[in-house]
Design an enzyme around this catalytic site. Structure first.
Site, mmCIF file in Angstrom:
data_model
loop_
_atom_site.group_PDB
_atom_site.id
_atom_site.type_symbol
_atom_site.label_atom_id
_atom_site.label_comp_id
_atom_site.label_asym_id
_atom_site.label_seq_id
_atom_site.Cartn_x
_atom_site.Cartn_y
_atom_site.Cartn_z
ATOM 1 N N LYS A 90 0.815 -1.219 0.000
ATOM 2 C CA LYS A 90 0.000 0.000 0.000
ATOM 3 C C LYS A 90 0.845 1.264 0.000
ATOM 4 O O LYS A 90 0.454 2.277 -0.590
ATOM 5 C CB LYS A 90 -0.946 -0.005 1.213
ATOM 6 C CG LYS A 90 -2.071 -1.036 1.088
ATOM 7 C CD LYS A 90 -3.064 -0.920 2.219
ATOM 8 C CE LYS A 90 -4.220 -1.896 2.020
ATOM 9 N NZ LYS A 90 -5.212 -1.831 3.092
ATOM 10 N N LYS B 276 -5.800 -9.098 -7.250
ATOM 11 C CA LYS B 276 -6.978 -9.202 -6.394
ATOM 12 C C LYS B 276 -8.060 -8.230 -6.867
ATOM 13 O O LYS B 276 -7.754 -7.112 -7.302
ATOM 14 C CB LYS B 276 -6.565 -8.874 -4.952
ATOM 15 C CG LYS B 276 -7.683 -9.028 -3.930
ATOM 16 C CD LYS B 276 -7.174 -8.636 -2.543
ATOM 17 C CE LYS B 276 -8.320 -8.584 -1.550
ATOM 18 N NZ LYS B 276 -7.897 -8.078 -0.244
ATOM 19 N N LYS C 154 -11.622 -2.421 -4.951
ATOM 20 C CA LYS C 154 -12.467 -1.242 -5.168
ATOM 21 C C LYS C 154 -11.654 -0.052 -5.641
ATOM 22 O O LYS C 154 -12.214 0.939 -6.113
ATOM 23 C CB LYS C 154 -13.247 -0.911 -3.895
ATOM 24 C CG LYS C 154 -12.445 -0.911 -2.614
ATOM 25 C CD LYS C 154 -13.363 -1.039 -1.404
ATOM 26 C CE LYS C 154 -12.603 -1.357 -0.130
ATOM 27 N NZ LYS C 154 -13.458 -1.800 0.954
#
Length: 338
Positions: A118, A201, A204
Protein backbone atom coordinates in the site's frame (compact mmCIF):
# COMPACT_ATOMS: atom_id res chain seq x y z
CA UNK A 1 0.23 -19.74 35.40
CA UNK A 2 -3.37 -20.99 35.36
CA UNK A 3 -4.68 -21.59 31.87
CA UNK A 4 -7.77 -19.56 31.07
CA UNK A 5 -10.46 -21.20 28.92
CA UNK A 6 -11.91 -18.57 26.60
CA UNK A 7 -15.52 -18.85 25.45
CA UNK A 8 -15.61 -19.12 21.64
CA UNK A 9 -16.29 -15.70 20.11
CA UNK A 10 -15.98 -14.51 16.51
CA UNK A 11 -14.82 -11.03 15.50
CA UNK A 12 -14.12 -9.56 12.09
CA UNK A 13 -14.34 -6.24 10.29
CA UNK A 14 -14.15 -4.54 6.91
CA UNK A 15 -12.91 -1.06 6.06
CA UNK A 16 -15.59 1.38 4.88
CA UNK A 17 -13.37 2.88 2.19
CA UNK A 18 -14.90 2.84 -1.28
CA UNK A 19 -17.71 0.45 -2.14
CA UNK A 20 -18.28 -3.20 -1.30
CA UNK A 21 -17.26 -5.69 -3.98
CA UNK A 22 -17.94 -9.33 -4.74
CA UNK A 23 -14.52 -9.97 -3.20
CA UNK A 24 -15.70 -8.56 0.15
CA UNK A 25 -18.89 -10.61 -0.07
CA UNK A 26 -17.35 -13.99 -0.95
CA UNK A 27 -14.11 -13.47 0.98
CA UNK A 28 -15.75 -12.26 4.18
CA UNK A 29 -19.42 -11.31 4.52
CA UNK A 30 -20.88 -14.60 3.23
CA UNK A 31 -18.81 -16.41 5.87
CA UNK A 32 -19.80 -13.87 8.53
CA UNK A 33 -23.42 -14.90 7.89
CA UNK A 34 -22.70 -18.63 8.11
CA UNK A 35 -20.82 -18.16 11.40
CA UNK A 36 -23.70 -16.08 12.80
CA UNK A 37 -25.86 -19.19 12.66
CA UNK A 38 -23.24 -21.55 14.12
CA UNK A 39 -24.20 -20.98 17.76
CA UNK A 40 -21.09 -18.89 18.55
CA UNK A 41 -21.26 -15.20 19.58
CA UNK A 42 -20.45 -13.03 16.54
CA UNK A 43 -19.20 -9.41 16.48
CA UNK A 44 -18.80 -7.63 13.14
CA UNK A 45 -17.35 -4.18 12.79
CA UNK A 46 -17.02 -1.38 10.25
CA UNK A 47 -13.38 -0.46 10.91
CA UNK A 48 -13.59 3.26 10.15
CA UNK A 49 -10.43 4.07 12.14
CA UNK A 50 -8.46 1.80 9.80
CA UNK A 51 -10.02 3.54 6.80
CA UNK A 52 -8.33 6.87 7.67
CA UNK A 53 -4.80 5.41 7.42
CA UNK A 54 -5.16 6.98 3.97
CA UNK A 55 -7.10 10.25 3.65
CA UNK A 56 -10.87 9.94 3.33
CA UNK A 57 -13.35 12.63 2.41
CA UNK A 58 -15.52 12.91 5.58
CA UNK A 59 -18.83 12.80 3.69
CA UNK A 60 -17.66 9.77 1.71
CA UNK A 61 -16.53 8.02 4.90
CA UNK A 62 -19.93 8.55 6.54
CA UNK A 63 -21.75 7.25 3.46
CA UNK A 64 -19.39 4.27 3.07
CA UNK A 65 -19.80 3.33 6.75
CA UNK A 66 -23.58 3.30 6.42
CA UNK A 67 -23.40 1.47 3.09
CA UNK A 68 -21.18 -1.22 4.62
CA UNK A 69 -23.67 -1.68 7.45
CA UNK A 70 -26.45 -1.91 4.85
CA UNK A 71 -24.38 -4.51 2.98
CA UNK A 72 -23.92 -6.57 6.14
CA UNK A 73 -27.66 -6.59 6.82
CA UNK A 74 -28.74 -7.13 3.20
CA UNK A 75 -26.40 -10.13 2.97
CA UNK A 76 -28.06 -11.75 5.99
CA UNK A 77 -26.46 -10.41 9.17
CA UNK A 78 -29.13 -9.85 11.80
CA UNK A 79 -28.49 -7.10 14.41
CA UNK A 80 -30.49 -9.22 16.87
CA UNK A 81 -28.05 -12.12 16.43
CA UNK A 82 -24.73 -10.37 15.67
CA UNK A 83 -23.24 -7.23 17.21
CA UNK A 84 -22.86 -4.68 14.36
CA UNK A 85 -21.11 -1.36 15.00
CA UNK A 86 -18.48 1.04 13.72
CA UNK A 87 -15.10 0.90 15.43
CA UNK A 88 -14.75 4.61 16.32
CA UNK A 89 -17.79 4.41 18.66
CA UNK A 90 -15.90 2.02 20.98
CA UNK A 91 -12.86 3.86 22.36
CA UNK A 92 -11.44 0.66 23.91
CA UNK A 93 -10.11 -0.26 20.44
CA UNK A 94 -7.83 2.80 20.34
CA UNK A 95 -6.78 2.49 23.99
CA UNK A 96 -5.79 -1.16 23.68
CA UNK A 97 -4.23 -0.35 20.30
CA UNK A 98 -1.75 1.98 22.04
CA UNK A 99 -0.81 -0.69 24.58
CA UNK A 100 -0.28 -3.18 21.75
CA UNK A 101 1.86 -0.61 19.89
CA UNK A 102 4.16 -0.85 22.91
CA UNK A 103 4.08 -4.68 22.85
CA UNK A 104 4.60 -5.13 19.08
CA UNK A 105 8.15 -4.92 17.74
CA UNK A 106 9.31 -2.75 14.83
CA UNK A 107 10.74 -5.81 13.13
CA UNK A 108 7.33 -7.50 13.17
CA UNK A 109 5.63 -4.50 11.53
CA UNK A 110 8.45 -4.12 9.00
CA UNK A 111 7.63 -7.59 7.70
CA UNK A 112 3.99 -6.79 6.93
CA UNK A 113 3.59 -7.21 3.18
CA UNK A 114 0.37 -5.14 3.05
CA UNK A 115 2.25 -2.02 4.21
CA UNK A 116 4.84 -2.54 1.51
CA UNK A 117 2.09 -3.00 -1.09
CA UNK A 118 0.00 0.00 0.00
CA UNK A 119 2.85 2.41 0.72
CA UNK A 120 4.61 1.55 -2.54
CA UNK A 121 7.91 3.21 -3.37
CA UNK A 122 7.10 6.37 -1.40
CA UNK A 123 6.92 4.73 2.03
CA UNK A 124 8.46 7.79 3.73
CA UNK A 125 5.30 9.68 2.78
CA UNK A 126 2.91 7.03 4.16
CA UNK A 127 1.04 7.76 7.39
CA UNK A 128 2.29 6.34 10.67
CA UNK A 129 -1.16 4.75 10.99
CA UNK A 130 -0.69 2.78 7.76
CA UNK A 131 2.51 1.32 9.23
CA UNK A 132 1.22 0.63 12.74
CA UNK A 133 -2.40 -0.37 12.03
CA UNK A 134 -1.74 -4.11 12.56
CA UNK A 135 -1.37 -3.29 16.27
CA UNK A 136 -4.79 -1.64 16.21
CA UNK A 137 -6.15 -4.64 14.29
CA UNK A 138 -4.86 -6.90 17.06
CA UNK A 139 -6.67 -4.69 19.56
CA UNK A 140 -9.88 -4.87 17.52
CA UNK A 141 -9.80 -8.65 17.92
CA UNK A 142 -8.40 -9.08 21.41
CA UNK A 143 -10.45 -6.38 23.15
CA UNK A 144 -13.30 -8.90 22.76
CA UNK A 145 -11.13 -11.94 23.59
CA UNK A 146 -12.15 -13.20 20.15
CA UNK A 147 -11.05 -16.78 19.57
CA UNK A 148 -11.79 -16.95 15.82
CA UNK A 149 -11.52 -14.43 12.99
CA UNK A 150 -12.94 -15.17 9.52
CA UNK A 151 -10.53 -13.47 7.09
CA UNK A 152 -9.40 -13.61 3.51
CA UNK A 153 -6.07 -15.24 2.68
CA UNK A 154 -4.42 -11.79 2.38
CA UNK A 155 -5.11 -10.99 6.07
CA UNK A 156 -3.59 -14.19 7.46
CA UNK A 157 -0.28 -12.43 8.22
CA UNK A 158 -2.08 -9.88 10.40
CA UNK A 159 -3.74 -12.64 12.42
CA UNK A 160 -0.32 -14.22 12.95
CA UNK A 161 0.85 -10.84 14.27
CA UNK A 162 -2.20 -10.71 16.57
CA UNK A 163 -1.19 -14.12 17.93
CA UNK A 164 2.39 -12.89 18.45
CA UNK A 165 1.18 -9.79 20.32
CA UNK A 166 -1.14 -11.85 22.55
CA UNK A 167 1.63 -14.35 23.33
CA UNK A 168 4.19 -11.62 24.11
CA UNK A 169 1.74 -9.68 26.33
CA UNK A 170 0.87 -12.85 28.25
CA UNK A 171 4.56 -13.74 28.60
CA UNK A 172 5.74 -10.23 29.57
CA UNK A 173 3.12 -9.85 32.30
CA UNK A 174 3.07 -13.46 33.47
CA UNK A 175 -0.62 -13.93 32.68
CA UNK A 176 -2.76 -16.13 30.48
CA UNK A 177 -5.15 -13.31 29.64
CA UNK A 178 -5.44 -12.91 25.87
CA UNK A 179 -6.45 -15.90 23.71
CA UNK A 180 -4.29 -17.06 20.81
CA UNK A 181 -6.78 -16.29 18.06
CA UNK A 182 -7.36 -18.68 15.16
CA UNK A 183 -7.88 -17.41 11.61
CA UNK A 184 -10.81 -19.00 9.78
CA UNK A 185 -9.90 -19.26 6.08
CA UNK A 186 -12.19 -21.73 4.39
CA UNK A 187 -14.45 -22.27 1.42
CA UNK A 188 -14.03 -21.43 -2.24
CA UNK A 189 -13.02 -17.95 -3.48
CA UNK A 190 -11.53 -16.71 -0.20
CA UNK A 191 -9.45 -14.48 -2.50
CA UNK A 192 -11.46 -13.17 -5.48
CA UNK A 193 -9.41 -11.86 -8.39
CA UNK A 194 -9.99 -9.08 -10.91
CA UNK A 195 -12.34 -9.84 -13.82
CA UNK A 196 -9.81 -8.17 -16.14
CA UNK A 197 -6.58 -9.71 -14.76
CA UNK A 198 -6.65 -13.01 -12.88
CA UNK A 199 -3.27 -12.30 -11.27
CA UNK A 200 -4.56 -9.28 -9.31
CA UNK A 201 -6.98 -9.20 -6.39
CA UNK A 202 -10.44 -7.73 -7.10
CA UNK A 203 -10.19 -4.23 -5.68
CA UNK A 204 -12.47 -1.24 -5.17
CA UNK A 205 -9.47 1.00 -5.96
CA UNK A 206 -8.90 -0.46 -9.46
CA UNK A 207 -9.49 2.35 -11.99
CA UNK A 208 -11.58 0.02 -14.17
CA UNK A 209 -15.10 -0.59 -12.92
CA UNK A 210 -15.22 -3.63 -15.24
CA UNK A 211 -12.57 -5.31 -13.07
CA UNK A 212 -15.03 -5.90 -10.23
CA UNK A 213 -18.62 -6.56 -9.36
CA UNK A 214 -19.85 -3.94 -6.91
CA UNK A 215 -22.42 -5.06 -4.40
CA UNK A 216 -24.49 -2.05 -5.48
CA UNK A 217 -24.53 -3.20 -9.14
CA UNK A 218 -27.92 -4.06 -10.61
CA UNK A 219 -28.75 -7.26 -12.46
CA UNK A 220 -27.81 -5.92 -15.92
CA UNK A 221 -24.42 -4.64 -14.78
CA UNK A 222 -23.61 -7.90 -12.99
CA UNK A 223 -24.48 -10.00 -16.05
CA UNK A 224 -22.60 -7.75 -18.46
CA UNK A 225 -19.41 -7.69 -16.38
CA UNK A 226 -19.34 -11.49 -16.11
CA UNK A 227 -19.99 -11.98 -19.83
CA UNK A 228 -17.09 -9.62 -20.60
CA UNK A 229 -14.76 -11.06 -17.92
CA UNK A 230 -11.38 -12.19 -19.17
CA UNK A 231 -11.12 -15.95 -19.71
CA UNK A 232 -9.05 -18.10 -22.07
CA UNK A 233 -9.58 -20.04 -25.28
CA UNK A 234 -9.47 -23.52 -23.76
CA UNK A 235 -12.49 -25.48 -22.59
CA UNK A 236 -13.20 -26.11 -18.93
CA UNK A 237 -11.43 -29.15 -17.45
CA UNK A 238 -13.16 -31.94 -15.54
CA UNK A 239 -11.06 -31.54 -12.37
CA UNK A 240 -9.14 -28.83 -10.50
CA UNK A 241 -5.73 -30.01 -11.76
CA UNK A 242 -6.74 -28.83 -15.23
CA UNK A 243 -6.99 -25.23 -13.95
CA UNK A 244 -3.31 -24.98 -12.99
CA UNK A 245 -1.69 -21.94 -14.57
CA UNK A 246 -5.06 -20.64 -15.84
CA UNK A 247 -5.64 -17.69 -13.52
CA UNK A 248 -8.75 -16.23 -15.17
CA UNK A 249 -10.40 -19.63 -15.59
CA UNK A 250 -9.62 -20.48 -11.97
CA UNK A 251 -11.13 -17.20 -10.78
CA UNK A 252 -14.42 -17.65 -12.65
CA UNK A 253 -14.80 -21.27 -11.53
CA UNK A 254 -14.01 -20.28 -7.92
CA UNK A 255 -16.65 -17.54 -8.04
CA UNK A 256 -19.24 -19.99 -9.37
CA UNK A 257 -18.35 -22.54 -6.68
CA UNK A 258 -18.60 -19.97 -3.87
CA UNK A 259 -21.92 -18.57 -5.09
CA UNK A 260 -23.39 -22.06 -5.57
CA UNK A 261 -22.03 -23.43 -2.26
CA UNK A 262 -20.21 -26.17 -4.17
CA UNK A 263 -16.61 -27.32 -4.30
CA UNK A 264 -14.54 -26.57 -7.40
CA UNK A 265 -14.47 -30.28 -8.24
CA UNK A 266 -18.27 -30.49 -7.99
CA UNK A 267 -18.60 -27.54 -10.40
CA UNK A 268 -16.11 -29.02 -12.86
CA UNK A 269 -17.85 -32.39 -12.74
CA UNK A 270 -20.92 -30.54 -14.09
CA UNK A 271 -19.31 -28.15 -16.57
CA UNK A 272 -16.13 -29.96 -17.65
CA UNK A 273 -15.79 -29.83 -21.43
CA UNK A 274 -17.89 -26.67 -21.84
CA UNK A 275 -16.46 -23.54 -23.46
CA UNK A 276 -16.55 -20.20 -21.68
CA UNK A 277 -19.20 -19.07 -24.17
CA UNK A 278 -21.50 -21.58 -22.44
CA UNK A 279 -20.16 -21.23 -18.89
CA UNK A 280 -20.24 -17.43 -18.57
CA UNK A 281 -24.03 -17.16 -19.11
CA UNK A 282 -24.48 -19.83 -16.44
CA UNK A 283 -22.26 -17.85 -14.05
CA UNK A 284 -24.04 -14.59 -14.94
CA UNK A 285 -27.46 -16.10 -14.16
CA UNK A 286 -26.21 -17.51 -10.85
CA UNK A 287 -24.55 -14.22 -9.85
CA UNK A 288 -27.67 -12.20 -10.67
CA UNK A 289 -29.85 -14.61 -8.68
CA UNK A 290 -27.59 -14.44 -5.63
CA UNK A 291 -26.40 -10.82 -5.72
CA UNK A 292 -29.15 -8.62 -7.14
CA UNK A 293 -31.47 -9.17 -4.11
CA UNK A 294 -28.60 -7.94 -1.91
CA UNK A 295 -28.02 -4.79 -4.00
CA UNK A 296 -31.78 -4.08 -4.02
CA UNK A 297 -32.02 -4.40 -0.24
CA UNK A 298 -28.89 -2.26 0.26
CA UNK A 299 -30.47 0.51 -1.82
CA UNK A 300 -33.65 0.30 0.27
CA UNK A 301 -31.73 0.45 3.56
CA UNK A 302 -29.69 3.44 2.39
CA UNK A 303 -32.95 5.39 2.07
CA UNK A 304 -33.19 5.33 5.89
CA UNK A 305 -29.77 6.40 7.24
CA UNK A 306 -31.28 7.19 10.66
CA UNK A 307 -32.29 3.53 11.03
CA UNK A 308 -28.75 2.42 10.13
CA UNK A 309 -27.29 4.84 12.69
CA UNK A 310 -29.68 3.47 15.32
CA UNK A 311 -28.43 -0.07 14.60
CA UNK A 312 -24.80 1.11 14.85
CA UNK A 313 -25.49 2.89 18.17
CA UNK A 314 -27.17 -0.16 19.65
CA UNK A 315 -24.34 -2.40 18.42
CA UNK A 316 -21.74 -0.05 19.91
CA UNK A 317 -23.50 -0.23 23.30
CA UNK A 318 -23.35 -4.05 23.17
CA UNK A 319 -19.72 -3.97 22.04
CA UNK A 320 -18.67 -1.61 24.85
CA UNK A 321 -20.31 -3.92 27.42
CA UNK A 322 -17.84 -6.63 26.34
CA UNK A 323 -14.77 -4.51 25.56
CA UNK A 324 -14.67 -2.10 28.51
CA UNK A 325 -14.23 -4.75 31.24
CA UNK A 326 -11.49 -6.48 29.18
CA UNK A 327 -9.71 -3.14 28.71
CA UNK A 328 -10.04 -2.41 32.46
CA UNK A 329 -8.45 -5.75 33.32
CA UNK A 330 -5.67 -5.05 30.80
CA UNK A 331 -4.91 -1.68 32.42
CA UNK A 332 -4.75 -3.38 35.83
CA UNK A 333 -2.34 -6.01 34.48
CA UNK A 334 -0.10 -3.32 32.91
CA UNK A 335 -0.05 -1.35 36.18
CA UNK A 336 -2.11 1.70 35.32
CA UNK A 337 -3.62 3.49 38.33
CA UNK A 338 -7.33 3.97 37.68
Amino acid sequence: MTEVVHTPRVFSGIQPSGGLTLGNYLGAIKRFVSMQDSGVETIYCMVDMHAITVWQDPADLRRATRELCAGYIAAGLDPAKSTLFNQSQVSAHAELGWIFSCVARMGWLNRMTQFKDKAGKNRENASVGLFSYPALMAADILVYHATHVPVGEDQKQHIELTRDIAAKFNHDYGVDFFPITEPVIEGEATRVMSLRDGSKKMSKSDPSDKSRINMTDGADAIAQKIRKAKSDADGLPSDADGLKGRTEATNLVNIYAALADMSVDQVLADVGGKQFSEFKPMLADLAVAKLSPISTEMARLMQTPDEIDKILRSGADKARAIADPILAQTLDIVGMVR
